[in-house]
Design a protein around this motif. Structure first.
Motif, mmCIF file in Angstrom:
data_model
loop_
_atom_site.group_PDB
_atom_site.id
_atom_site.type_symbol
_atom_site.label_atom_id
_atom_site.label_comp_id
_atom_site.label_asym_id
_atom_site.label_seq_id
_atom_site.Cartn_x
_atom_site.Cartn_y
_atom_site.Cartn_z
ATOM 1 N N GLY A 1 -10.717 7.475 7.982
ATOM 2 C CA GLY A 1 -11.940 6.966 7.378
ATOM 3 C C GLY A 1 -11.776 6.493 5.955
ATOM 4 O O GLY A 1 -12.763 6.137 5.305
ATOM 5 N N ARG A 2 -10.557 6.460 5.451
ATOM 6 C CA ARG A 2 -10.300 6.065 4.058
ATOM 7 C C ARG A 2 -9.531 4.744 4.064
ATOM 8 O O ARG A 2 -8.323 4.707 3.871
ATOM 9 N N VAL A 3 -10.229 3.656 4.290
ATOM 10 C CA VAL A 3 -9.569 2.373 4.556
ATOM 11 C C VAL A 3 -8.788 1.867 3.351
ATOM 12 O O VAL A 3 -7.615 1.496 3.465
ATOM 13 N N LEU A 4 -9.413 1.842 2.180
ATOM 14 C CA LEU A 4 -8.730 1.305 1.004
ATOM 15 C C LEU A 4 -7.589 2.232 0.587
ATOM 16 O O LEU A 4 -6.504 1.773 0.217
ATOM 17 N N TYR A 5 -7.823 3.523 0.663
ATOM 18 C CA TYR A 5 -6.760 4.488 0.354
ATOM 19 C C TYR A 5 -5.592 4.339 1.319
ATOM 20 O O TYR A 5 -4.421 4.327 0.899
ATOM 21 N N ALA A 6 -5.882 4.189 2.597
ATOM 22 C CA ALA A 6 -4.814 4.033 3.592
ATOM 23 C C ALA A 6 -4.008 2.770 3.318
ATOM 24 O O ALA A 6 -2.772 2.763 3.449
ATOM 25 N N GLY A 7 -4.698 1.687 2.939
ATOM 26 C CA GLY A 7 -3.991 0.458 2.607
ATOM 27 C C GLY A 7 -3.065 0.656 1.429
ATOM 28 O O GLY A 7 -1.917 0.179 1.419
ATOM 29 N N LEU A 8 -3.532 1.370 0.417
ATOM 30 C CA LEU A 8 -2.724 1.603 -0.779
ATOM 31 C C LEU A 8 -1.557 2.533 -0.481
ATOM 32 O O LEU A 8 -0.488 2.411 -1.078
ATOM 33 N N ARG A 9 -1.754 3.461 0.458
ATOM 34 C CA ARG A 9 -0.657 4.355 0.850
ATOM 35 C C ARG A 9 0.524 3.568 1.433
ATOM 36 O O ARG A 9 1.669 4.032 1.395
ATOM 37 N N ALA A 10 0.233 2.402 2.016
ATOM 38 C CA ALA A 10 1.288 1.596 2.632
ATOM 39 C C ALA A 10 2.058 0.755 1.620
ATOM 40 O O ALA A 10 3.058 0.123 1.968
ATOM 41 N N VAL A 11 1.606 0.749 0.356
ATOM 42 C CA VAL A 11 2.255 -0.035 -0.697
ATOM 43 C C VAL A 11 3.433 0.757 -1.255
ATOM 44 O O VAL A 11 3.322 1.975 -1.481
ATOM 45 N N PRO A 12 4.589 0.118 -1.479
ATOM 46 C CA PRO A 12 5.741 0.840 -2.043
ATOM 47 C C PRO A 12 5.400 1.501 -3.381
ATOM 48 O O PRO A 12 4.679 0.938 -4.202
ATOM 49 N N VAL A 13 5.921 2.690 -3.591
ATOM 50 C CA VAL A 13 5.682 3.441 -4.826
ATOM 51 C C VAL A 13 6.638 2.955 -5.907
ATOM 52 O O VAL A 13 7.849 2.867 -5.675
ATOM 53 N N PRO A 14 6.136 2.631 -7.092
ATOM 54 C CA PRO A 14 7.019 2.168 -8.176
ATOM 55 C C PRO A 14 7.999 3.259 -8.604
ATOM 56 O O PRO A 14 7.709 4.460 -8.491
ATOM 57 N N GLU A 15 9.134 2.850 -9.125
ATOM 58 C CA GLU A 15 10.131 3.795 -9.612
ATOM 59 C C GLU A 15 9.923 4.122 -11.084
ATOM 60 O O GLU A 15 10.135 5.263 -11.500
ATOM 61 N N GLU A 16 9.534 3.135 -11.869
ATOM 62 C CA GLU A 16 9.372 3.345 -13.318
ATOM 63 C C GLU A 16 8.269 4.368 -13.566
ATOM 64 O O GLU A 16 7.204 4.291 -12.954
#
Length: 274
Positions: free
Chosen positions: A130-145
């Motif tokens: 039920g967390r559509v925008l959060y789920a989309g952001l979870r699929a984005v690569p996590v920055p290293e810096e």
């Protein structure tokens, strides 16, 4: 694990300055350089990018509280300027630059690395149902810096909470424009002066306020009734409750450590001119 609600609320207060650096002038300049016509083009491009090239109707539903037709002013136009992947990269770059500017000398401290580590653990462990925008952001690569990583982690937590806030609004029968009216009143501001809805036709906004008045939530003078104040309090309490599972990945000691690490970092960013 269940953390005390005041601790969960405190986390909201601390992540907000970090995550909202993405809405700063520093980040906006990055989008304007790509041909965006105004601030809102960049806002919708960056924030909607985790959803891919979703149509305006979908973005409108996920964002919940923009006036009817507002999203369509920017989506899909912004995708003629950039791909969602480009928007994500620009958003990360501009946001990290803004946070670094706000942090000053703290940007290269161990506090940033530890806060990013703990916040990311929380931000990548919350339920996505039920967390559509959060789920989309979870699929984005996590920055290293580290600074970009901290911004990304706080943004995950913010969007998780935001999705839950939409659930709380819907559960309490509060629609998109009504949500802004209640927020304005909580800030002791007439709805007609609140930036998110002040541009609406007066008759349209008046109809929304009248509807809240008929429901016993707003007084004849345009302020909160006791019932309206209680409705707003209940919405915030449910939002906090729905945000709490994000922190279940942290022990009480780790959450205390995260709060302690974020306090000087958040204060520095909040005080900066971004």
């Amino acid at each position: 694990m269940s953390h005390p609600q005041p601790q969960v609320r405190r986390m909201f207060e601390l992540i907000e300055p970090m995550a909202t650096a993405t809405f700063s002038g520093i980040c906006n300049d990055e989008f304007l350089a790509l041909g965006c016509r105004n601030y809102w083009d960049g806002y919708f491009a960056g924030r909607a990018a985790p959803l891919g090239q979703a149509p305006a109707e979908v973005v409108d539903a996920v964002f919940y509280n923009f006036a009817p037709g507002e999203v369509a002013r920017h989506i899909p136009y912004v995708w003629s300027l950039m791909t969602p992947e480009k928007a994500l990269a620009v958003r990360e770059q501009g946001s990290a630059r803004a946070v670094r500017h706000g942090l000053g000398e703290l940007a290269d401290s161990l506090l940033v690395e530890r806060a990013a580590e703990l916040a990311l653990r929380a931000g990548t462990s919350a339920p996505t149902e039920g967390r559509v925008l959060y789920a989309g952001l979870r699929a984005v690569p996590v920055p290293e810096e580290p600074v970009a990583r901290l911004w990304h982690a706080t943004t995950l937590l913010r969007e998780h909470r935001g999705d839950g806030h939409n659930v709380a609004l819907a559960a309490h029968g509060i629609g998109r424009t009504e949500a802004h009216v209640l927020l304005a009143l909580s800030l002791d501001m007439p709805a007609e002066e609140f930036g998110r809805v002040s541009h609406l036709p007066r008759a349209q906004l008046a109809a929304v306020v009248d509807g809240l008045r008929e429901r016993g939530l707003v007084t004849a003078e345009g302020g909160f009734t006791d019932a309206g104040r209680e409705r707003k309090r209940s919405i915030e309490a449910l939002t906090d409750e729905l945000a709490a599972p994000a922190y279940d990945a942290l022990s009480p000691a780790e959450l205390d450590e995260l709060v302690a690490a974020l306090e000087p970092l958040s204060a520095a960013v909040a005080a900066a001119d971004l």
